[in-house]
Design a protein around this motif. Structure first.
Motif, PDB file in Angstrom:
ATOM      1  N   THR A 115      -8.310   1.805   5.003  1.00 23.97           N
ATOM      2  CA  THR A 115      -8.666   2.449   3.742  1.00 23.97           C
ATOM      3  C   THR A 115      -7.425   2.464   2.866  1.00 23.97           C
ATOM      4  OG1 THR A 115     -10.255   3.839   4.891  1.00 23.97           O
ATOM      5  CG2 THR A 115      -9.573   4.546   2.700  1.00 23.97           C
ATOM      6  N   SER A 116      -7.571   2.007   1.646  1.00 24.93           N
ATOM      7  CA  SER A 116      -6.403   1.872   0.778  1.00 24.93           C
ATOM      8  C   SER A 116      -6.787   2.217  -0.652  1.00 24.93           C
ATOM      9  CB  SER A 116      -5.920   0.415   0.868  1.00 24.93           C
ATOM     10  OG  SER A 116      -4.783   0.210   0.064  1.00 24.93           O
ATOM     11  N   GLY A 117      -5.845   2.784  -1.387  1.00 22.46           N
ATOM     12  CA  GLY A 117      -6.057   3.004  -2.813  1.00 22.46           C
ATOM     13  C   GLY A 117      -5.919   1.682  -3.549  1.00 22.46           C
ATOM     14  N   ARG A 118      -6.202   1.720  -4.855  1.00 19.59           N
ATOM     15  CA  ARG A 118      -6.011   0.525  -5.652  1.00 19.59           C
ATOM     16  C   ARG A 118      -5.579   0.936  -7.036  1.00 19.59           C
ATOM     17  NH1 ARG A 118     -12.024   0.087  -6.086  1.00 19.59           N
ATOM     18  NH2 ARG A 118     -12.575   2.211  -6.577  1.00 19.59           N
TER      19      ARG A 118
ATOM     20  N   ASN B   6     -16.269  -0.583   5.924  1.00 17.29           N
ATOM     21  CA  ASN B   6     -15.628   0.722   5.789  1.00 17.29           C
ATOM     22  C   ASN B   6     -16.628   1.779   5.301  1.00 17.29           C
ATOM     23  OD1 ASN B   6     -12.889   1.909   5.984  1.00 17.29           O
ATOM     24  ND2 ASN B   6     -13.225   2.417   3.841  1.00 17.29           N
TER      25      ASN B   6
ATOM     26  N   THR C 262       0.838  -1.197   0.000  1.00 15.87           N
ATOM     27  CA  THR C 262       0.000   0.000   0.000  1.00 15.87           C
ATOM     28  C   THR C 262       0.875   1.251   0.000  1.00 15.87           C
ATOM     29  OG1 THR C 262      -1.984   0.968   1.048  1.00 15.87           O
ATOM     30  CG2 THR C 262      -0.228   0.221   2.522  1.00 15.87           C
TER      31      THR C 262
ATOM     32  N   GLU D  62     -14.918   7.877   6.797  1.00 15.79           N
ATOM     33  CA  GLU D  62     -13.495   8.237   6.758  1.00 15.79           C
ATOM     34  C   GLU D  62     -13.163   9.449   7.630  1.00 15.79           C
ATOM     35  OE1 GLU D  62     -11.396   6.413   5.392  1.00 15.79           O
ATOM     36  OE2 GLU D  62     -12.551   5.233   3.974  1.00 15.79           O
TER      37      GLU D  62
ATOM     38  N   ASP E  40      -0.621   6.718   8.549  1.00 19.94           N
ATOM     39  CA  ASP E  40      -1.790   7.581   8.442  1.00 19.94           C
ATOM     40  C   ASP E  40      -1.579   8.850   9.249  1.00 19.94           C
ATOM     41  OD1 ASP E  40      -4.499   8.299   7.998  1.00 19.94           O
ATOM     42  OD2 ASP E  40      -5.104   6.202   8.202  1.00 19.94           O
TER      43      ASP E  40
ATOM     44  N   TYR F  67      -9.788   5.137  -9.671  1.00 17.50           N
ATOM     45  CA  TYR F  67      -9.749   6.243  -8.723  1.00 17.50           C
ATOM     46  C   TYR F  67     -10.485   5.830  -7.456  1.00 17.50           C
ATOM     47  CZ  TYR F  67      -8.242   9.269 -12.544  1.00 17.50           C
ATOM     48  OH  TYR F  67      -7.548   9.837 -13.579  1.00 17.50           O
TER      49      TYR F  67
ATOM     50  N   GLN G 165     -10.515   5.398  -2.960  1.00 15.75           N
ATOM     51  CA  GLN G 165     -10.003   4.446  -1.983  1.00 15.75           C
ATOM     52  C   GLN G 165     -11.167   3.637  -1.435  1.00 15.75           C
ATOM     53  OE1 GLN G 165      -9.163   7.998  -1.408  1.00 15.75           O
ATOM     54  NE2 GLN G 165      -7.569   7.599  -2.918  1.00 15.75           N
ATOM     55  N   ARG G 166     -10.841   2.479  -0.881  1.00 13.67           N
ATOM     56  CA  ARG G 166     -11.888   1.626  -0.309  1.00 13.67           C
ATOM     57  C   ARG G 166     -11.284   0.824   0.845  1.00 13.67           C
ATOM     58  NH1 ARG G 166     -12.209  -3.552  -2.945  1.00 13.67           N
ATOM     59  NH2 ARG G 166     -13.785  -3.838  -1.348  1.00 13.67           N
TER      60      ARG G 166
END
Ligand code: GDP
Ligand code: MN
Ligand code: MN
Ligand code: MN
Length: 248
Positions: A149-152, A201, A107, A206, A113, A156, A158-159
Motif C-alpha cells: 500500500t503506497s501513497g501517490r 489490494n 515511497t 488494510e 510499516d 489523496y 493510498q492504493r
C-alpha cells in the motif's frame, strides 16, 4: 477476470514457508496470478526489527527533530535511521521522508510499516521483492506480484502498487496498436502489475482481514510486447529532480 482471497492463512513468522502455506489453501489453475502483500513476504523473510536494532546518527536525529517540530508528534530518531539504512537516497526529508529504496521503488518512509507487525516495532520491505516473487513463482508455478500500500502524488488516498513481480512482464506495451478511430497509440505502456496490485489490494484490505494473498483468475497478459521497467530511470524522472531542490 475474477479475484478472490486465500482464506485461512495464519499469522506469518520468520522462516515460514509462505509458498507452502498458500499452496495448501489454493487449487491453482493455469494462468493464475498470485498477488501477495509485501507485509507477509517480509515477515516470512525475517524483516521485522525493533527500534533497538538501529543506532541513530546525526542525520537521523536531525530529521526526527525537524519532523517533530512540524507535526508536533514525538518521533523516534531510530525510525529515521531505519529509513536511511533501507534507502539509496532521501529525496525529501520533511514534512515526510520520501525515499528511494535500494531496489528502486520510491515511497514514503522506504515502505517501513508499523501496522500488522506483532513481533517487532518495524517491518521493512523485502530486500529484493522481485527476487521474493521469483522464489514464490518457482515454487507455485504461477506469476506472482508482491504488493504494498503506497501513497501517490497529486491525489489523496493510498492504493496497492507492485513492488516486485515474476513470471510476467511489468507492463504491456500498447504502442503501435490502434484506438477506435484508427489512430496509432504512441505512448501508452500500461503498468499491468500495478493494476493487478490495485485490484488485489482492494480485496486484501488494510486492517485485520487476514487476507494477504489474492488470486487473479481468468485473466491473461496475452501475446503482447512487454517491459520489465516499472521504476523510472533517474535521468527521465523530472519529478524526482524537482523535489531534490525543494525545501520545506
Ligand atoms: P501491506 O499493504 O503489504 O503493507 O499489508 P497490510 O498491513 O495492509 O495487510 C494486508 C492484508 O494482509 C490485510 O488483510 C492484513 O490483515 C493481512 N495480514 C497482514 N499480516 C498477516 C499475517 O501475518 N497473516 C495473515 N493471515 N494476514 C496478514
Ligand atoms: Mn506496507
Ligand atoms: Mn496495505
Ligand atoms: Mn484512455
Amino acid at each position: 477476470m475474477h479475484l478472490f482471497a486465500v482464506d485461512g492463512l495464519p499469522e506469518i513468522a520468520a522462516g515460514d514457508d509462505l509458498a507452502a502455506l498458500i499452496d495448501a489453501r489454493v487449487e491453482f489453475e493455469d494462468g493464475d496470478v498470485l498477488c501477495v502483500a509485501s507485509t507477509v513476504v517480509s515477515k516470512a523473510e525475517g524483516r521485522s526489527y525493533d527500534y533497538e536494532d538501529f543506532e541513530a546518527g546525526e542525520w537521523s536525529r536531525d530529521i526526527a527533530a525537524r519532523l517533530e517540530s512540524i507535526t508536533g508528534d514525538e518521533k523516534d530518531p531510530r525510525f529515521a535511521q531505519a529509513v536511511i539504512e533501507e534507502s539509496e537516497e532521501l529525496i525529501v526529508e520533511a514534512p515526510f521522508i520520501l525515499a528511494v529504496t535500494k531496489f528502486g521503488h520510491i515511497t514514503v518512509n522506504a515502505g517501513i510499516d508499523r501496522s500488522n507487525v506483532p513481533d517487532g516495532d518495524l517491518l521493512l520491505l523485502p530486500e529484493d521483492p522481485s527476487a521474493s516473487a521469483q522464489r514464490l513463482s518457482d515454487a507455485l508455478g504461477v506469476a506472482v506480484v508482491v504488493t504494498d500500500t503506497s501513497g501517490r502524488p497529486f491525489r489523496y488516498g493510498q492504493r496497492g502498487v507492485a513492488v516486485g513481480w515474476a513470471g510476467m512482464p511489468a507492463s504491456r506495451d500498447w504502442r503501435g496498436e490502434h484506438d477506435r478511430d484508427g489512430r496509432e497509440l504512441g505512448v501508452t505502456v500500461q503498468s499491468v502489475v500495478d493494476e493487478l496490485a490495485g485490484a488485489a489490494n482492494l480485496v486484501a484490505g488494510e486492517g485485520d482481514g487476514g487476507t494477504p494473498a489474492v488470486i487473479v483468475r481468468d485473466w491473461e497478459f496475452g501475446e503482447h510486447d512487454g517491459s520489465e521497467n516499472l521504476f523510472r530511470d533517474e535521468e527521465d524522472d523530472i519529478v524526482r529532480e524537482a523535489l531534490r531542490d525543494w525545501e520545506f
